[in-house]
Design a protein around this motif. Structure first.
Motif, PDB file in Angstrom:
ATOM      1  N   LEU A 162       0.824  -1.214   0.000  1.00 52.59           N
ATOM      2  CA  LEU A 162       0.000   0.000   0.000  1.00 52.59           C
ATOM      3  C   LEU A 162       0.856   1.262   0.000  1.00 52.59           C
ATOM      4  O   LEU A 162       0.430   2.298  -0.513  1.00 52.59           O
ATOM      5  CB  LEU A 162      -0.952   0.006   1.198  1.00 52.59           C
ATOM      6  CG  LEU A 162      -2.042  -1.067   1.194  1.00 52.59           C
ATOM      7  CD1 LEU A 162      -3.049  -0.807   2.298  1.00 52.59           C
ATOM      8  CD2 LEU A 162      -2.745  -1.155  -0.148  1.00 52.59           C
ATOM      9  N   SER A 163       2.047   1.185   0.566  1.00 55.43           N
ATOM     10  CA  SER A 163       2.960   2.327   0.530  1.00 55.43           C
ATOM     11  C   SER A 163       3.342   2.626  -0.921  1.00 55.43           C
ATOM     12  O   SER A 163       3.376   3.785  -1.350  1.00 55.43           O
ATOM     13  CB  SER A 163       4.209   2.029   1.361  1.00 55.43           C
ATOM     14  OG  SER A 163       5.113   3.101   1.297  1.00 55.43           O
ATOM     15  N   ALA A 164       3.582   1.556  -1.698  1.00 55.80           N
ATOM     16  CA  ALA A 164       3.915   1.730  -3.110  1.00 55.80           C
ATOM     17  C   ALA A 164       2.711   2.253  -3.895  1.00 55.80           C
ATOM     18  O   ALA A 164       2.842   3.116  -4.767  1.00 55.80           O
ATOM     19  CB  ALA A 164       4.373   0.404  -3.700  1.00 55.80           C
ATOM     20  N   PHE A 165       1.520   1.754  -3.569  1.00 59.35           N
ATOM     21  CA  PHE A 165       0.299   2.153  -4.276  1.00 59.35           C
ATOM     22  C   PHE A 165      -0.072   3.612  -3.989  1.00 59.35           C
ATOM     23  O   PHE A 165      -0.341   4.396  -4.897  1.00 59.35           O
ATOM     24  CB  PHE A 165      -0.841   1.200  -3.889  1.00 59.35           C
ATOM     25  CG  PHE A 165      -2.230   1.730  -4.133  1.00 59.35           C
ATOM     26  CD1 PHE A 165      -2.566   2.365  -5.331  1.00 59.35           C
ATOM     27  CD2 PHE A 165      -3.216   1.575  -3.170  1.00 59.35           C
ATOM     28  CE1 PHE A 165      -3.848   2.854  -5.554  1.00 59.35           C
ATOM     29  CE2 PHE A 165      -4.496   2.056  -3.376  1.00 59.35           C
ATOM     30  CZ  PHE A 165      -4.814   2.705  -4.571  1.00 59.35           C
ATOM     31  N   THR A 166      -0.060   3.993  -2.705  1.00 55.76           N
ATOM     32  CA  THR A 166      -0.537   5.334  -2.324  1.00 55.76           C
ATOM     33  C   THR A 166       0.572   6.380  -2.337  1.00 55.76           C
ATOM     34  O   THR A 166       0.297   7.573  -2.204  1.00 55.76           O
ATOM     35  CB  THR A 166      -1.147   5.305  -0.909  1.00 55.76           C
ATOM     36  OG1 THR A 166      -0.123   4.951   0.044  1.00 55.76           O
ATOM     37  CG2 THR A 166      -2.284   4.301  -0.808  1.00 55.76           C
ATOM     38  N   GLN A 182       2.719   6.855  -0.031  1.00 57.59           N
ATOM     39  CA  GLN A 182       2.830   7.387   1.327  1.00 57.59           C
ATOM     40  C   GLN A 182       3.825   6.525   2.103  1.00 57.59           C
ATOM     41  O   GLN A 182       4.113   5.399   1.713  1.00 57.59           O
ATOM     42  CB  GLN A 182       1.471   7.366   2.039  1.00 57.59           C
ATOM     43  CG  GLN A 182       0.411   8.237   1.383  1.00 57.59           C
ATOM     44  CD  GLN A 182      -0.876   8.252   2.191  1.00 57.59           C
ATOM     45  OE1 GLN A 182      -0.958   8.850   3.250  1.00 57.59           O
ATOM     46  NE2 GLN A 182      -1.893   7.577   1.694  1.00 57.59           N
ATOM     47  N   SER A 183       4.315   7.040   3.209  1.00 59.41           N
ATOM     48  CA  SER A 183       5.279   6.290   4.017  1.00 59.41           C
ATOM     49  C   SER A 183       4.626   5.059   4.639  1.00 59.41           C
ATOM     50  O   SER A 183       3.400   5.012   4.810  1.00 59.41           O
ATOM     51  CB  SER A 183       5.836   7.175   5.128  1.00 59.41           C
ATOM     52  OG  SER A 183       4.822   7.454   6.079  1.00 59.41           O
ATOM     53  N   ARG A 184       5.444   4.070   4.976  1.00 56.91           N
ATOM     54  CA  ARG A 184       4.930   2.859   5.638  1.00 56.91           C
ATOM     55  C   ARG A 184       4.208   3.245   6.927  1.00 56.91           C
ATOM     56  O   ARG A 184       3.178   2.673   7.278  1.00 56.91           O
ATOM     57  CB  ARG A 184       6.085   1.896   5.960  1.00 56.91           C
ATOM     58  CG  ARG A 184       6.741   1.213   4.788  1.00 56.91           C
ATOM     59  CD  ARG A 184       6.088  -0.100   4.390  1.00 56.91           C
ATOM     60  NE  ARG A 184       6.295  -1.215   5.265  1.00 56.91           N
ATOM     61  CZ  ARG A 184       7.237  -2.140   5.099  1.00 56.91           C
ATOM     62  NH1 ARG A 184       8.119  -2.044   4.109  1.00 56.91           N
ATOM     63  NH2 ARG A 184       7.306  -3.163   5.901  1.00 56.91           N
ATOM     64  N   GLN A 185       4.760   4.228   7.645  1.00 56.04           N
ATOM     65  CA  GLN A 185       4.178   4.647   8.916  1.00 56.04           C
ATOM     66  C   GLN A 185       2.754   5.181   8.728  1.00 56.04           C
ATOM     67  O   GLN A 185       1.837   4.821   9.465  1.00 56.04           O
ATOM     68  CB  GLN A 185       5.064   5.729   9.541  1.00 56.04           C
ATOM     69  CG  GLN A 185       4.819   5.911  11.031  1.00 56.04           C
ATOM     70  CD  GLN A 185       5.848   6.864  11.655  1.00 56.04           C
ATOM     71  OE1 GLN A 185       6.690   7.421  10.954  1.00 56.04           O
ATOM     72  NE2 GLN A 185       5.753   7.067  12.962  1.00 56.04           N
ATOM     73  N   LYS A 186       2.576   6.023   7.699  1.00 54.73           N
ATOM     74  CA  LYS A 186       1.242   6.570   7.428  1.00 54.73           C
ATOM     75  C   LYS A 186       0.273   5.478   7.016  1.00 54.73           C
ATOM     76  O   LYS A 186      -0.886   5.445   7.438  1.00 54.73           O
ATOM     77  CB  LYS A 186       1.322   7.637   6.327  1.00 54.73           C
ATOM     78  CG  LYS A 186       1.778   8.998   6.810  1.00 54.73           C
ATOM     79  CD  LYS A 186       1.628  10.045   5.719  1.00 54.73           C
ATOM     80  CE  LYS A 186       2.047  11.423   6.244  1.00 54.73           C
ATOM     81  NZ  LYS A 186       1.985  12.450   5.175  1.00 54.73           N
ATOM     82  N   VAL A 187       0.758   4.567   6.187  1.00 57.33           N
ATOM     83  CA  VAL A 187      -0.083   3.467   5.708  1.00 57.33           C
ATOM     84  C   VAL A 187      -0.489   2.552   6.867  1.00 57.33           C
ATOM     85  O   VAL A 187      -1.626   2.096   6.949  1.00 57.33           O
ATOM     86  CB  VAL A 187       0.659   2.673   4.601  1.00 57.33           C
ATOM     87  CG1 VAL A 187      -0.027   1.348   4.348  1.00 57.33           C
ATOM     88  CG2 VAL A 187       0.716   3.490   3.317  1.00 57.33           C
ATOM     89  N   GLN A 188       0.454   2.302   7.788  1.00 50.90           N
ATOM     90  CA  GLN A 188       0.137   1.457   8.949  1.00 50.90           C
ATOM     91  C   GLN A 188      -0.983   2.066   9.780  1.00 50.90           C
ATOM     92  O   GLN A 188      -1.859   1.358  10.289  1.00 50.90           O
ATOM     93  CB  GLN A 188       1.394   1.252   9.801  1.00 50.90           C
ATOM     94  CG  GLN A 188       2.386   0.290   9.172  1.00 50.90           C
ATOM     95  CD  GLN A 188       3.707   0.225   9.920  1.00 50.90           C
ATOM     96  OE1 GLN A 188       3.894   0.878  10.940  1.00 50.90           O
ATOM     97  NE2 GLN A 188       4.637  -0.576   9.407  1.00 50.90           N
ATOM     98  N   ALA A 189      -0.968   3.394   9.895  1.00 49.65           N
ATOM     99  CA  ALA A 189      -2.030   4.082  10.645  1.00 49.65           C
ATOM    100  C   ALA A 189      -3.380   3.901   9.954  1.00 49.65           C
ATOM    101  O   ALA A 189      -4.407   3.700  10.616  1.00 49.65           O
ATOM    102  CB  ALA A 189      -1.696   5.570  10.784  1.00 49.65           C
ATOM    103  N   LEU A 190      -3.382   3.961   8.627  1.00 52.09           N
ATOM    104  CA  LEU A 190      -4.622   3.753   7.868  1.00 52.09           C
ATOM    105  C   LEU A 190      -5.151   2.332   8.071  1.00 52.09           C
ATOM    106  O   LEU A 190      -6.346   2.124   8.281  1.00 52.09           O
ATOM    107  CB  LEU A 190      -4.381   3.994   6.373  1.00 52.09           C
ATOM    108  CG  LEU A 190      -4.042   5.417   5.920  1.00 52.09           C
ATOM    109  CD1 LEU A 190      -3.683   5.428   4.440  1.00 52.09           C
ATOM    110  CD2 LEU A 190      -5.217   6.356   6.178  1.00 52.09           C
TER     111      LEU A 190
END
Length: 258
Positions: A188-192, A194-202
């Motif tokens: 999802l980090s690659a798709f969006t 965004q950073s892994r950290q932000k994606v983990q929050a989502l």
């Protein structure tokens, strides 16, 4: 039976058991079994479990050519169902669109507020302003009686024929990229972007679905064919895992909704 389960994820076992039961009922009673609306992943499982190797066959229909959610019709292999056998109704929502606007989530939220299972509803269609939805005929009279507002907006329903359905056709574009692992947060980090950290929050916030089911584990292992939905960022599909690069990264191809 174990050979069936090994092709799917452990959390899908319960649904597989349900499909096996539908297949058994249809075969033993020489009668068709009509299911609720199923998402594409569930349809894939039904197709694999019912197969076409014995007396049983399965057909799918969701009301339109491009329907995502469809009802399955499990029946003896010699029978070919018609559209009417799927018992689907198409409704158009009328509301004062000159004064207020409504959205897909508003319509879905109001439908779910009726107390019916999600499986009783198919796709929600829109031409950008007007809305339609598909529903199982067996709950039609209940919907007609109780669905009279979306949010605080009063609405009326009109039953219309399938040839009046709004056309919903998604276009996917392919994107090749590399990821450090096949974990959900990495994909999802690659798709969006965004950073892994932000994606983990989502993910932990319940804003991510994999194959139409909410997943809150960032370490969830992804595989080819998985479809991702991220609230506010759209949808993507893991089309191909091409193998590892010299730097031990995974090269993948994503399909992204245009």
């Amino acid at each position: 039976m174990s050979s069936i389960y090994q092709h799917f994820r452990p959390e899908e076992k319960e649904f597989i058991d349900q499909v096996l039961e539908w297949k058994r009922e249809s075969a033993e009673m020489y009668a068709p079994k009509l299911t609720d609306f199923l998402d594409p992943r569930e349809q894939e499982i039904v197709r694999a479990v019912v197969g076409t190797q014995d007396e049983s066959a399965v057909a799918f229909f969701g009301g339109t050519v491009h329907s995502e959610r469809k009802r399955a019709y499990i029946c003896p292999a010699y029978f070919t169902p018609e559209d009417k056998d799927f018992e689907i109704a198409l409704y158009e929502v009328s509301y004062p669109d000159k004064f207020v606007s409504i959205s897909h989530p508003h319509v879905l939220g109001s439908l779910m507020g009726l107390g019916l299972r999600r499986g009783k509803f198919g796709d929600i269609l829109t031409d950008g302003k007007r809305f339609q939805f598909l529903a199982a005929e067996e709950v039609g009279s209940y919907i007609e009686l109780n669905f009279n507002q979306v949010g605080k907006t009063p609405v009326t329903l009109n039953k219309v024929s399938f040839d009046q359905a709004f056309i919903q056709e998604e276009e996917w574009r392919e994107a090749s990229t590399t990821v450090s692992s096949l974990r959900l947060d990495a994909i999802l980090s690659a798709f969006t972007k965004q950073s892994r950290q932000k994606v983990q929050a989502l993910i932990k916030g319940g804003l991510v679905k994999v194959n139409w089911k909410q997943v809150e584990n960032p370490a969830f292992e992804c595989t080819e064919g998985d479809v991702f939905s991220v609230r506010g960022a759209g949808r993507a599909k893991l089309l191909t895992i091409e193998g590892k690069t010299k730097k031990e990264k995974w090269r993948i191809i994503l399909g992204i909704i245009k």
